[in-house]
Design a protein around this motif. Sequence first.
Motif: not given
Lengths: 350, 202
Positions: A136, A138-139, B110-111, A142-143, B37, A149, A146, B39
Amino acid sequence: MIAEDTLAGILARLCPMHLLVDDSGVIRRVGPTLQKLRPETPMPGQRFLDLFDLTRPRKVGCFADLLTGEGKLGVAFRDAPHTALKGQIVPLPGGAVIDLSFGISLIDAVRDYALTSADFAATSLAIELLYLVEAKSAVMGEYGQLSRRLQTARISAEEQAFTDTLTGLKNRRAMDHVLTRKAASGMPYSVMHIDLDFFKQVNDSLGHAAGDHVLQQVARILVEETRQEDTVARVGGDEFVIVFDNLTDRPRLRRIAERLIDRLQQPMLFQGRPCAISASIGIAPSVEQPLVSPAGLLRLADLALYDAKHAGRSTLRFATPRPAEPAWTRPAAGKDGETAPPSAVSGRDS
Amino acid sequence: MHGLVNRAIQSFVTDTYGPDRWRRVTEAAELGDFEFEAMLIYDDAVTEALLAAFCADLGRSRGEVLEDLGTYLVSHPSVEALRRLLRFGGDSYVDFLHSLDDLNDRARLAVPDLHLPALDLREEGAGRYTLACGPGMPGFGWVMMGILRAMADDYGALVLLEHHGPHADEGADDEADEVIAVTLIESAFAAGRAFDLGARAG
């Protein structure tokens, strides 16, 4: 009855953080993982309540009191690191079994005590929890990237936009494009420069929300009083420009400007309070300035607006025809090298 | 295809062959100057075009390229987080093999919108296993070949791997399972790499 050695052997595998205690609260056996948390101090022989502070239940007179309740425990090591543990105590003949677990302190404990998956029972969800926390984060990382950006992209999109987000009108960039196209097309057009009077007072006395409301009302009126093919833009805080397509007739332009001033002077209500503004207008029809570029025409409209302001506000002025492209501009403070126009009245606050 | 998968391909190309190569490949795939990207979700055709362009650019078969991608995913420092997540599968290479049954569930935990092909491990006895890769991503078996090989190094195990089933370059028949035969020759062949449960990957 099962022998204590057998029981301890079973517990060591199923509940590696258990304690076997006698009925006075002295530890007889300890699970391997729990002992690993205090490698220097063998737990057997010590009193449970000497090793741990109780956080649940709080009020306990002696160890035997723990055996009478529901058996849910909250404890923390008395010495550092004061790892908090949750647990369950179950009475046995002559003593009790206490099973402890990290609960939510698992993440810190794994780091503090360098635990490995071998330290947890095969059925424990500890490893899955660690996996999830790590996956989580790591995710989420990334979010986070994002979002940053997207924020950057949004800012740059706004910079390239043609719309004024507050009023929905065109912005200065869009107006510049329209004027450039007009010049290329060779069609007649007029530029009307509108500056609100008393807007600052509204902003100062009633706040920015009132000011924003006024700007939106002004935008609505400007759009209502112009045709589809005209371009209405907000080019500054309280400055607007209308580019009239194929319309250069002075009487018509005058009527439009007078109607605008008239409508803008009607008090606008914001949360029940009236906001009184007006407008000064400068107008420059292209046919009267045949040699002047669109940017030059805009400057002439600006000069005419300046004249209107100094004529006492709530009024309109047409630009004086000029023989050629002028270098004149409104005598703005702090700009060097610009010549004041002959018609400018200096010394008055605009 | 999920952005994480696409992003993994992008990192593989740029980390291994450099950002210029990535630009060349995206140009060849008619994507222009393009970055994924992680995500966001992309059309499968984008991934397909990209892989085709990349394999053509390298002049290597898709199977080889995908296997290298799998190796990269476990061994390159810039994707250390993924290696750690895989190591949560168990203490030994055998535990890790068994954890692959849950790999797609773990990924989804996780995703939630990341759908990996289902994996099914069978123990054949005498250190032999077969790993069947379900449908969804043609060529995923080759990526798993790379992952299995690199994870064997990670655990210090010595294994033999064989890829059976549809060849990735034939591509069309993505309903047929790819099957990997794993022979574990020695589980403690080398020291392997350390795995500290509490050390979060940066």
